[in-house]
Scaffold this motif. Structure first.
Motif, PDB file in Angstrom:
ATOM      1  N   ILE A  81       0.938  -5.009  12.712  1.00  0.00           N
ATOM      2  CA  ILE A  81       0.469  -4.269  11.549  1.00  0.00           C
ATOM      3  C   ILE A  81      -0.603  -5.096  10.863  1.00  0.00           C
ATOM      4  CG2 ILE A  81       1.050  -3.359   9.276  1.00  0.00           C
ATOM      5  CD1 ILE A  81       3.779  -2.684  10.257  1.00  0.00           C
TER       6      ILE A  81
ATOM      7  N   ALA B  75      -2.855  -4.949   7.394  1.00  0.00           N
ATOM      8  CA  ALA B  75      -2.865  -4.267   6.100  1.00  0.00           C
ATOM      9  C   ALA B  75      -3.838  -4.967   5.161  1.00  0.00           C
ATOM     10  CB  ALA B  75      -1.467  -4.255   5.494  1.00  0.00           C
TER      11      ALA B  75
ATOM     12  N   LEU C 111       4.385  -6.424   3.277  1.00  0.00           N
ATOM     13  CA  LEU C 111       3.310  -5.513   3.650  1.00  0.00           C
ATOM     14  C   LEU C 111       3.322  -4.229   2.833  1.00  0.00           C
ATOM     15  CD1 LEU C 111       3.414  -5.920   7.544  1.00  0.00           C
ATOM     16  CD2 LEU C 111       1.933  -7.091   5.905  1.00  0.00           C
TER      17      LEU C 111
ATOM     18  N   ALA D 102       0.530  -3.544   0.177  1.00  0.00           N
ATOM     19  CA  ALA D 102      -0.862  -3.257   0.511  1.00  0.00           C
ATOM     20  C   ALA D 102      -1.288  -1.919  -0.097  1.00  0.00           C
ATOM     21  CB  ALA D 102      -1.038  -3.227   2.024  1.00  0.00           C
TER      22      ALA D 102
ATOM     23  N   VAL E 283      -3.732   0.553   6.279  1.00  0.00           N
ATOM     24  CA  VAL E 283      -2.659  -0.038   7.074  1.00  0.00           C
ATOM     25  C   VAL E 283      -2.793   0.491   8.502  1.00  0.00           C
ATOM     26  CG1 VAL E 283      -0.179  -0.265   7.405  1.00  0.00           C
ATOM     27  CG2 VAL E 283      -1.128  -0.233   5.089  1.00  0.00           C
TER      28      VAL E 283
END
Length: 975
Positions: A523, A525, A538, A541, A545
């Motif tokens: 991932i 982000a 995360l 964010a 993403v």
């Protein structure tokens, strides 16, 4: 009857009297037998010289024997040690130290799926034992043998701790697939795929990490390198690039012993680039009449960005055993700082090797290791949103700017701020092991089951904080990636050994199944308002993403067979056959056949040489075989799909499209090889070595061709190319002095290899090695073309400068050099003087070039001759008056070098009076002490990654992590 009884009674009395008289003339002798490390040796033969009377030592190395008064000497003999004859005299108690016979110990070597007496080996192979390993800071096992083996070239991808090493056995056999050898650890073929999951591209990547860096070098007992096809064909579709067999240390029968080894070291940058100092910068711009941005600083950015890096390493091992059980346990801790700030690696690991005899005919064993490695990744590569990494900006940054200088300009990135603020760590856990059960089924026939697993989990967490001015508040970028690799093995083999008069047979048959898999997810982000531990949160964010994931697997099923026949110990023949079935191959080529045949003639056993005082051993070898490389990637023969938002037909949501063209005829790259070799030993082992000549021809190379349109995709993978390698390998070892208080031995290895591309299908040429730097878009440094070697540099010739300081170049394109060395060399010297030991080792490569892309980028003085400039350049560019640069022959430099790789001085103390310490050695060592070369970059041994087309380039130096010079002090103690 009474007379008969009286006769027998008289005879019995006479016998008793005679026996009593005989024993009265005998005496009892006792003693202890140890090796040079003061370890007791069980099972040593103790013989009264000239008689059949004898005994053997017990577990403690002790013996007791009755000898007659007329006995003069005792003989002590043990496999792997020199026989020793001792006068008895008036002594009744003996303390004997047996010395190891290195020649005898090397008689048994590890080959594919078993062992073999060296005299019966018909293929080209080399062995390196622990006593001959390279000394110093070793973060991975392959560094132990760098420069030690003829025909095996090892080039570090960078100087970063734990960085990858490019290994070539007798040159590369592929253009697009892997050229790395197959590694086999304690009988387990491993998948040496790099486990580091990388980053998203918004970071300036470091080079790939070496998977072998998860393994403790101190656990390695020996390396056996199989080089020609007759030796590697037993590994079939994975043997084309050679096979490196690693054997780890095992326990031995005898009392338990504890070994502790430790060293501490300090490393510094071995060489700095010649960029302008502050005074030189001001002088150059003043002469030009320009005014750069001058904040009154005098900053040496290379000094700011490098450090005295400290390394510590600790190894603790416990080993021993009985007749039925042998064991060894070890733990290791390594902490190695990089010479660039905020970089390094840390590893902790453990190993357990156990062998248990369940009966006289059944043995059970296990080899297990586990490790945890943490890499502190320095963003030193080039590319992505950072627009150049730490190395690039360290060279670029003006010395007139202070260390804390910061700017929102994307092209003015302070390397110190970048290095100390970007967080980028990879945590890798690895468990590797196998267990085996071996049983003697009938006399001479042994069956063996071997199962194993190799599990690696790597997680990389990286974060680019918004507190960095050029990133901007609230624009923090997090990248989290996970990679899980697994490799499972099951194999069963039968090994039959039988002697029929003068004929000795060693036959092998078996079945193997191996399954590989990987799972990856990531991932990326953006848009973090708070930078603290953002990569672990995360959900915070606010920007884009982007998820990513992948799962792959492949399987390999094989049948193997080998027969080795020796007649009168003079004539030896070996035949090998392997049949591989791989899920990677196309539907029409699922199975591959890989045969080999070879023979040897031990000339020294013939009557005309058997009494020679010159040749103590002479063996001629010849072999032919076919091997393959299945490193074509997964699913390349199948039509596969890919999905993502970029494939949406309406621009909303996600879509799916084909990303690979089906090719049912896809198969392995196939290499046939001929080898002729000579093993020699002169003057009873005073001089010995090998000579080999070979030719390798690889066909069915994998290249991506344009698909006829219309088609689901533009390109598809096909077997079309050919290339050739041919060369000679030489090794010579000499015992120069062999006295009680002084010994001196020398070992020299040298190899020459010539590579040639024979066919690249429909292509006239393939350009690769994208040139880096501003203004170099669309330029390539290397060409793949029929008749030229892989790694050929190609471009315009440099013919000087015009009046404006711009390069004058030839009109046409020319071959400018080659990245593959024509010759490689290793020279090792080992000496002992009393209790001192001294070793120094040189290695070198000659007849090749390197493209210095770093010098190209920083030789354009226009960068500093502009008002408010913040750029630096190479000093020689100012001296020569260069204004603007292009890629040409000026930046193709001679990369030949001779390096003093290691120098070690040690002292072993006499521990006879110390009760609990059997052996103590202290030593000091220096690595990379000097390099003789004309190359102007950091180091001529380089293979920094560079962009290209489908064929990866080699021999390019672009903002590479510098090499280190290291000094260490260490100790080895045995309890």
């Amino acid at each position: 009857m009474k007379k008969l009884l009286r006769f027998f009674s008289l005879m019995l009395l006479m016998t008793i009297a005679f026996t009593s008289t005989l024993y009265a003339q005998e005496r009892k002798l006792t003693g202890t037998i140890l090796d040079e490390n003061k370890t007791p040796l069980p099972g040593v033969n103790v013989i009264v010289t000239g008689t059949s009377k004898g005994t053997t030592t017990d577990f403690e190395g002790s013996f007791s024997i009755l000898v007659s008064e007329s006995a003069k000497t005792l003989s002590f003999s043990y496999i792997g040690f020199f026989e020793q004859v001792v006068e008895i005299g008036n002594k009744t108690k003996f303390s004997i130290i047996l010395k190891e016979d290195a020649k005898q110990l090397s008689e048994v070597v590890v080959v594919g799926y078993g062992q073999m007496e060296k005299k019966d080996v018909t293929g080209a192979m080399s062995s390196v034992k622990a006593e001959d390993f390279n000394q110093g800071v070793m973060s991975s096992p392959d560094q132990l043998i760098q420069g030690k083996i003829a025909g095996v070239q090892m080039t570090p991808s960078s100087g970063e701790p734990g960085a990858g090493v490019n290994i070539r056995v007798r040159g590369g056999t592929s253009l697009t697939a892997s050229n790395e050898p197959l590694y086999v650890i304690d009988g387990f073929p491993i998948d040496n795929t790099a486990s580091d999951p990388g980053t998203s591209g918004v970071y300036s990547n470091s080079a790939r990490k070496n998977p072998l860096a998860t393994i403790n070098p101190a656990d390695i007992e020996s390396f056996d390198i199989l080089k020609d096809a007759s030796a590697t064909a037993i590994y079939g579709a994975r043997g084309a690039n050679g096979v490196i067999i690693i054997t780890t240390k095992k326990g031995k029968e005898g009392t338990a012993k504890v070994n502790y080894d430790a060293y501490f070291g300090v490393s510094t940058i071995s060489k700095k680039l010649g960029i302008l100092t502050a005074d030189e910068y001001r002088s150059a711009t003043a002469a030009e009449g320009t005014t750069p941005l001058d904040l009154g600083a005098n900053t040496d950015w290379q000094e700011v960005m490098t450090q005295q890096a400290v390394t510590q390493n600790h190894n603790l091992g416990v080993s021993g055993g009985t007749k039925t059980t042998q064991y060894r346990f070890s733990v290791n801790y390594l902490n190695q700082e990089g010479i660039m700030i905020n970089s390094g690696m840390e590893r902790i690991g453990a190993r357990m090797n156990i062998t248990q005899k369940l009966s006289d005919k059944v043995t059970l064993g296990a080899n297990m290791m586990g490790s945890f490695t943490k890499n502190n990744n320095l963003p030193y590569g080039v590319g992505g949103a950072l627009d150049g990494g730490v190395i690039n900006n360290m060279i670029r940054m003006s010395p007139l700017l202070p260390q804390d200088y910061s700017s929102a300009n994307q092209l003015e990135k302070n390397p110190y701020i970048m290095a100390t603020n970007v967080r980028d760590f990879t945590n890798t856990q690895r468990v590797l092991g196998n267990a085996f059960l071996e049983a003697e089924l009938i006399p001479g026939l042994k069956g063996k089951l071997n199962v194993g697993g190799d599990l690696t989990s790597a997680k990389r967490n990286a974060y680019l904080p918004g507190t960095i001015e050029w990133v901007g508040k609230g624009n923090g970028n997090a990248d989290v990636r996970n990679n899980f690799l697994h490799n499972m093995l099951f194999e069963g083999t039968l090994n039959y050994t039988k002697t029929f008069g003068d004929t000795k047979l060693n036959a092998l048959a078996g079945y193997t199944y191996q399954a590989f898999g990987s799972e990856y997810n990531a991932i990326n982000a953006t848009g973090f308002q708070v930078d603290n531990i953002a990569e672990y949160n995360l959900n915070a964010a606010s920007g884009l993403v982007i998820p990513d994931s992948n799962k792959e697997s492949n399987k390999l099923i094989s049948w193997i067979g080998r027969a080795n026949v020796s007649f009168k110990d003079k004539y030896v023949f070996t035949g090998t056959l392997r049949v591989d079935g791989s899920s990677r191959f196309g539907a029409n080529n699922k199975w591959g056949l890989f045969p080999s045949v070879s023979g040897a003639w031990r000339i020294s056993e013939e009557d005309f040489l058997s009494t020679s005082t010159v040749f103590s051993d002479l063996k001629l070898r010849a072999g032919w075989g076919i091997t393959g490389s299945q490193e074509i990637g997964n699913y390349r023969s199948l039509p596969t799909l890919d999905g993502g938002k970029s494939f949406s037909a309406v621009g909303i949501g996600s879509g799916v499209t084909y990303n690979n063209y089906a090719n049912p005829d896809l198969k392995w790259e196939e290499t046939s090889q001929i080898n002729i070799g000579l093993d020699y030993e002169l003057f009873e082992g005073k001089v010995f070595g090998t000579i080999d000549v070979y030719q390798k021809h690889t066909k069915d190379l994998l290249l991506e061709l344009q698909a006829a349109q219309p088609a689901p995709v533009d390109i598809f993978l096909q077997n079309v190319g050919e290339l050739k390698n041919q060369g000679i390998e030489l090794s010579i070892n000499t015992v120069n002095v062999a006295k009680d208080n002084f010994t001196w031995q020398t070992g020299i290895v040298a190899a020459h290899n010539k590579n040639e591309v024979l066919n690249i299908g429909d292509y006239d040429q393939i350009l690769t090695g994208a040139v880096g730097g501003r203004g170099q878009v669309g330029q390539f440094a290397q060409v793949i073309q029929k008749g030229l070697p892989y790694g050929t540099f190609y471009g315009k010739r440099y013919e000087g400068l015009d009046e404006s300081g711009n390069a004058i170049e030839s009109d046409d394109l020319h071959v400018l050099g080659q990245a593959l060395p024509k010759w490689t060399l290793g020279i090792n010297n080992s000496m002992t003087f009393g209790k001192f030991d001294f070793n120094f080792f040189f290695n070198g490569a000659f007849g090749h070039q390197v493209f210095n892309n770093t010098a190209l980028e920083f030789s354009s003085t226009n960068d500093i001759y502009s008002d408010q400039s913040t750029y630096n350049v190479m000093k020689n560019a100012v001296d020569e008056g260069i204004r603007a640069t292009k890629y040409n022959s000026k930046f193709i430099e001679d990369a030949s070098f001779l390096r003093l790789s290691n120098l070690t001085l040690g002292y072993t103390f006499d521990m006879n009076e110390v009760k609990f310490v059997k052996n103590l050695r202290l030593y000091v060592s220096g690595q990379n002490l000097f390099v003789i070369t004309n190359y102007s970059g950091y180091d001529p041994e380089v293979n920094a990654p560079s962009g290209g087309t489908q064929v990866p380039p080699i021999g390019i130096d672009y903002n590479n992590y510098p090499a280190a010079r290291t000094f260490i002090g260490g100790l080895s103690v045995e309890f």
